[in-house]
Design an enzyme around this catalytic site. Structure first.
Site, PDB file in Angstrom:
ATOM      1  N   PHE A  49     105.681 -56.888 -56.267  1.00 20.68           N
ATOM      2  CA  PHE A  49     106.917 -58.080 -56.487  1.00 20.68           C
ATOM      3  C   PHE A  49     106.629 -59.322 -55.480  1.00 20.68           C
ATOM      4  CE2 PHE A  49     108.107 -56.043 -52.182  1.00 20.68           C
ATOM      5  CZ  PHE A  49     108.887 -57.167 -51.777  1.00 20.68           C
ATOM      6  N   LYS A  88     100.808 -55.796 -66.172  1.00 21.50           N
ATOM      7  CA  LYS A  88     102.112 -55.013 -65.962  1.00 21.50           C
ATOM      8  C   LYS A  88     102.573 -55.444 -64.678  1.00 21.50           C
ATOM      9  CE  LYS A  88     103.829 -52.296 -63.932  1.00 21.50           C
ATOM     10  NZ  LYS A  88     104.986 -52.608 -63.098  1.00 21.50           N
ATOM     11  N   SER A 100     101.230 -51.288 -52.680  1.00 22.01           N
ATOM     12  CA  SER A 100     101.376 -50.309 -51.386  1.00 22.01           C
ATOM     13  C   SER A 100     100.294 -49.474 -51.556  1.00 22.01           C
ATOM     14  CB  SER A 100     102.634 -49.903 -51.205  1.00 22.01           C
ATOM     15  OG  SER A 100     102.945 -49.068 -52.483  1.00 22.01           O
ATOM     16  N   CYS A 144     101.648 -59.508 -47.434  1.00 23.93           N
ATOM     17  CA  CYS A 144     100.667 -58.612 -47.062  1.00 23.93           C
ATOM     18  C   CYS A 144      99.816 -59.148 -46.165  1.00 23.93           C
ATOM     19  CB  CYS A 144      99.483 -58.204 -48.322  1.00 23.93           C
ATOM     20  SG  CYS A 144      98.629 -59.464 -48.909  1.00 23.93           S
ATOM     21  N   GLU A 158     104.133 -50.031 -42.342  1.00 24.11           N
ATOM     22  CA  GLU A 158     104.319 -51.346 -42.824  1.00 24.11           C
ATOM     23  C   GLU A 158     105.642 -51.413 -42.810  1.00 24.11           C
ATOM     24  OE1 GLU A 158     103.039 -52.297 -46.766  1.00 24.11           O
ATOM     25  OE2 GLU A 158     102.330 -54.082 -46.088  1.00 24.11           O
TER      26      GLU A 158
HETATM   27  P1  NAD Z   1     104.516 -51.073 -55.052  1.00 20.45           P
HETATM   28  O1  NAD Z   1     103.407 -50.348 -54.722  1.00 20.45           O
HETATM   29  O2  NAD Z   1     105.648 -50.451 -54.908  1.00 20.45           O
HETATM   30  O3  NAD Z   1     104.464 -51.792 -56.557  1.00 20.45           O
HETATM   31  C1  NAD Z   1     103.056 -52.286 -57.040  1.00 20.45           C
HETATM   32  C2  NAD Z   1     102.981 -51.985 -58.511  1.00 20.45           C
HETATM   33  O4  NAD Z   1     102.652 -50.762 -58.692  1.00 20.45           O
HETATM   34  C3  NAD Z   1     104.382 -52.546 -59.348  1.00 20.45           C
HETATM   35  O5  NAD Z   1     103.760 -53.192 -60.689  1.00 20.45           O
HETATM   36  C4  NAD Z   1     104.989 -51.283 -59.643  1.00 20.45           C
HETATM   37  O6  NAD Z   1     105.708 -51.057 -60.895  1.00 20.45           O
HETATM   38  C5  NAD Z   1     103.846 -50.226 -59.674  1.00 20.45           C
HETATM   39  N1  NAD Z   1     104.326 -48.862 -59.090  1.00 20.45           N
HETATM   40  C6  NAD Z   1     105.363 -48.662 -58.565  1.00 20.45           C
HETATM   41  N2  NAD Z   1     105.359 -47.178 -58.276  1.00 20.45           N
HETATM   42  C7  NAD Z   1     104.327 -46.647 -58.991  1.00 20.45           C
HETATM   43  C8  NAD Z   1     104.058 -45.493 -59.395  1.00 20.45           C
HETATM   44  N3  NAD Z   1     104.399 -44.339 -58.791  1.00 20.45           N
HETATM   45  N4  NAD Z   1     102.957 -45.123 -60.139  1.00 20.45           N
HETATM   46  C9  NAD Z   1     102.502 -46.326 -60.676  1.00 20.45           C
HETATM   47  N5  NAD Z   1     102.659 -47.350 -60.589  1.00 20.45           N
HETATM   48  C10 NAD Z   1     103.732 -47.767 -59.521  1.00 20.45           C
HETATM   49  O7  NAD Z   1     104.358 -52.531 -54.244  1.00 20.45           O
HETATM   50  P2  NAD Z   1     105.349 -53.837 -53.951  1.00 20.45           P
HETATM   51  O8  NAD Z   1     106.479 -53.146 -53.303  1.00 20.45           O
HETATM   52  O9  NAD Z   1     105.835 -54.268 -55.455  1.00 20.45           O
HETATM   53  O10 NAD Z   1     104.880 -54.711 -53.199  1.00 20.45           O
HETATM   54  C11 NAD Z   1     104.709 -54.704 -51.777  1.00 20.45           C
HETATM   55  C12 NAD Z   1     103.263 -54.021 -51.121  1.00 20.45           C
HETATM   56  O11 NAD Z   1     102.170 -54.517 -51.798  1.00 20.45           O
HETATM   57  C13 NAD Z   1     103.143 -53.955 -49.931  1.00 20.45           C
HETATM   58  O12 NAD Z   1     102.475 -52.930 -49.388  1.00 20.45           O
HETATM   59  C14 NAD Z   1     102.197 -55.231 -49.644  1.00 20.45           C
HETATM   60  O13 NAD Z   1     101.424 -55.026 -48.308  1.00 20.45           O
HETATM   61  C15 NAD Z   1     101.196 -54.950 -50.734  1.00 20.45           C
HETATM   62  N6  NAD Z   1     100.350 -56.194 -51.032  1.00 20.45           N
HETATM   63  C16 NAD Z   1      99.132 -56.049 -50.725  1.00 20.45           C
HETATM   64  C17 NAD Z   1      98.348 -57.258 -51.151  1.00 20.45           C
HETATM   65  C18 NAD Z   1      96.843 -57.192 -50.643  1.00 20.45           C
HETATM   66  O14 NAD Z   1      96.119 -57.973 -51.478  1.00 20.45           O
HETATM   67  N7  NAD Z   1      96.216 -56.517 -50.061  1.00 20.45           N
HETATM   68  C19 NAD Z   1      98.954 -58.337 -51.797  1.00 20.45           C
HETATM   69  C20 NAD Z   1     100.359 -58.382 -51.799  1.00 20.45           C
HETATM   70  C21 NAD Z   1     101.007 -57.078 -51.593  1.00 20.45           C
END
Ligand code: NAD
Length: 499
Positions: free
Chosen positions: A149, A173, A226, A281, A384
């Site tokens: 997000f 997605k 995450s 991140c 985090e």
């Molecule tokens: P999230 O892991 O909750 O969701 C990311 C994606 O995964 C979304 O599209 C979501 O629909 C999907 N998803 C969620 N739960 C799932 C499941 N159980 N099974 C399969 N898919 C699932 O992450 P978020 O809250 O959207 O974003 C924040 C996180 O992203 C933080 O941990 C941040 O550090 C990380 N992030 C990392 C980077 C990087 O480049 N390392 C960049 C941006 C964000």
């Protein structure tokens, strides 16, 4: 109430699964739209369309594919205000920060305009008698990406621009929290000249993600989000024989040496710790001051800056430093972690707990928090938080400070603030973290370098954008050719040695 759609085969398509997620306006707490959550059949339909469209796109010469990217850049600039407003309305970040989100994605699109150069293969003339050898980079076919997000414009563009420039079809997605901008980007790509079916947006949650992971046609999966989900997607995708790159969570340390310019360090911390409500991140979430005196001098400068932060809705324009966090659940999680910090003995030197904004009582706002005397066993250090909470650790020596960053499970970004080149050089060489800043708090590499962390912040071999993206979205084929005399000379039964 607006009902959002998928974007399949060049059209907005209503969801048919019967499942929806609420899309909030985080500033007001109101549900402003509902987004359909795709089932496996809807995903399969998009994949089928992508697979039909992709071969013709792969045949379009790279220069013409690059021209689509060029036109897309123009359209992003044309619609910048509209995109930023839609982004802020669903995410909550300020308008200038939302524009930054679009621009950091746009820069990768600009890099992809170099596709003709980046996709050139290799050629060896006379590799053997009458034999030429050459390699070419071919697209994978249908590729997919799952995005978080917190950068709803930038991260989708980091994935789909190189994938498409390389001749692939791409299924996005996006996060179900802020899906409007990804839908707008897909429309703009088609306006720029992309054929239908090459970029599709299928909204959803785990069900849609699993449909991607278990689809036999999809060749590669990119994920940003995450760490637990990154690990799941990496393990499952690899087991299905796909090419996978997953970028996970972070806990970025900034080390402040006694010789640092404290004004500069405090300014850097306030921006990198609290910008976008800490939902980056690459946010700095741990300040490691080397020596008690350094910590005291730093906090003397930092505390008033944190106390003066202006928190509010994006509609307040330039009067706001950061906005709300993304959901009520995110806010509750941050507040819970802050309480563990207090319970476990950290000193809350700026207390944002009772923050309230008149007229926005139902918004997901979190006041700025600053902790001192944090230790490495505390939950606020190991986890985090992804919110406007900065922890200060007092290290006795440089070695202890670098050791903290090295021992932490995450390894996305880090920074050191010092005036001493020798210390900075030692830090950059020894640290086991992917992106390092020297007197730069958020060292996000530009489009023509690559982005990626180490340790539990990244699973896979190739980074995002830059030359790595062109490797990730192509595979190499190497051809050994001989014309035509050798063919008549009878069979060879030992391995060819090109003598
Ligand atoms: P999230 O892991 O909750 O969701 C990311 C994606 O995964 C979304 O599209 C979501 O629909 C999907 N998803 C969620 N739960 C799932 C499941 N159980 N099974 C399969 N898919 C699932 O992450 P978020 O809250 O959207 O974003 C924040 C996180 O992203 C933080 O941990 C941040 O550090 C990380 N992030 C990392 C980077 C990087 O480049 N390392 C960049 C941006 C964000």
């Amino acid at each position: 109430m607006q009902e959002l759609t998928h974007y399949i085969n060049g059209e907005h398509v209503k969801g048919t699964s019967g499942r929806f997620a609420d899309v909030f306006n985080p500033a007001t707490g109101e549900v402003q739209a509902k987004v359909p959550l795709a089932n496996a059949a809807e995903m399969a339909k998009a994949v089928e369309i992508a697979a039909k469209a992709q071969p013709a796109w792969a045949k379009v010469n790279p220069q013409r594919r690059a021209r689509v990217m060029m036109a897309f850049v123009g359209l992003l600039n044309r619609d910048m205000d509209k995109l930023a407003e839609a982004l802020s309305r669903e995410h909550g970040k300020t308008l200038p920060d939302a524009k930054g989100d679009v621009i950091r994605g746009l820069e990768v699109v600009e890099y992809c305009i170099g596709a003709p150069q980046l996709l050139k293969g290799e050629f060896t003339d006379s590799a053997g008698p009458g034999i030429d050898m050459y390699s070419m980079k071919q697209p994978l076919g249908v590729t997919a990406g799952i995005t978080p997000f917190n950068f709803p414009a930038m991260i989708p563009m980091w994935m789909f621009a190189p994938a498409i420039a390389c001749g692939n079809a791409f299924i996005l997605k996006p996060s179900e929290r802020d899906p409007s901008v990804p839908l707008m980007l897909a429309e703009l790509m088609e306006e720029a000249g992309l054929p239908k079916g090459i970029l599709q947006v299928v909204n959803g949650d785990k069900e849609a993600v699993d449909a991607i992971l278990y689809d036999d046609t999809i060749q590669s999966v990119g994920f940003v989000g995450s760490t637990p989900i990154a690990e799941y997607i990496y393990g499952t995708g690899c087991a299905q024989g796909k090419r996978v790159q997953c970028f996970g969570g972070a806990k970025n340390h900034m080390i402040i040496m006694p010789d640092a310019d404290m004004d500069q360090a405090a300014d850097a911390l306030v921006g990198a710790g609290y910008g976008a409500a800490g939902e980056r991140c690459m946010a700095i979430s741990v300040a490691v001051a080397v020596g008690d005196e350094t910590a005291d001098r730093l906090l003397e400068k930092l505390v008033p800056k944190v106390e003066a932060l202006k928190v509010g809705p994006y509609t307040a324009g330039n009067d706001v430093d950061y906005g709300p966090v993304v959901t009520a659940a995110a806010k509750a999680n941050i507040e819970r972690l802050v309480q563990t910090g207090i319970d476990q003995g950290a000193k809350l030197v700026v207390d944002g707990r009772n923050f309230k904004l008149q007229g926005y009582e139902d918004g997901f706002f979190v006041g700025p928090h600053l902790f001192d005397n944090v230790t490495k066993d505390m939950d606020i250090y190991t986890t985090e938080i992804f919110g406007p909470v900065l922890s200060t650790i007092r290290a006795k020596t440089y070695e202890e400070a670098i050791g903290l960053a090295m021992d932490h499970e995450y390894g996305n970004g880090t920074a050191i603030f010092t005036r001493d080149g020798d210390t900075a050089r030692d830090f950059a060489n020894r640290i086991n973290i992917g992106m390092v800043g020297v007197n730069v708090p958020i060292p996000v590499p530009l489009a023509y370098h690559t982005f990626g962390g180490w340790k539990k912040s990244m699973f896979g071999d190739l980074n995002q954008h830059g030359p790595d993206a062109f490797k990730f979205y192509t595979r190499t084929k190497t051809i050994t050719s001989r014309w035509p005399s050798g063919i008549k000379e009878g069979g060879e039964f030992s391995i060819p040695l090109m003598e």
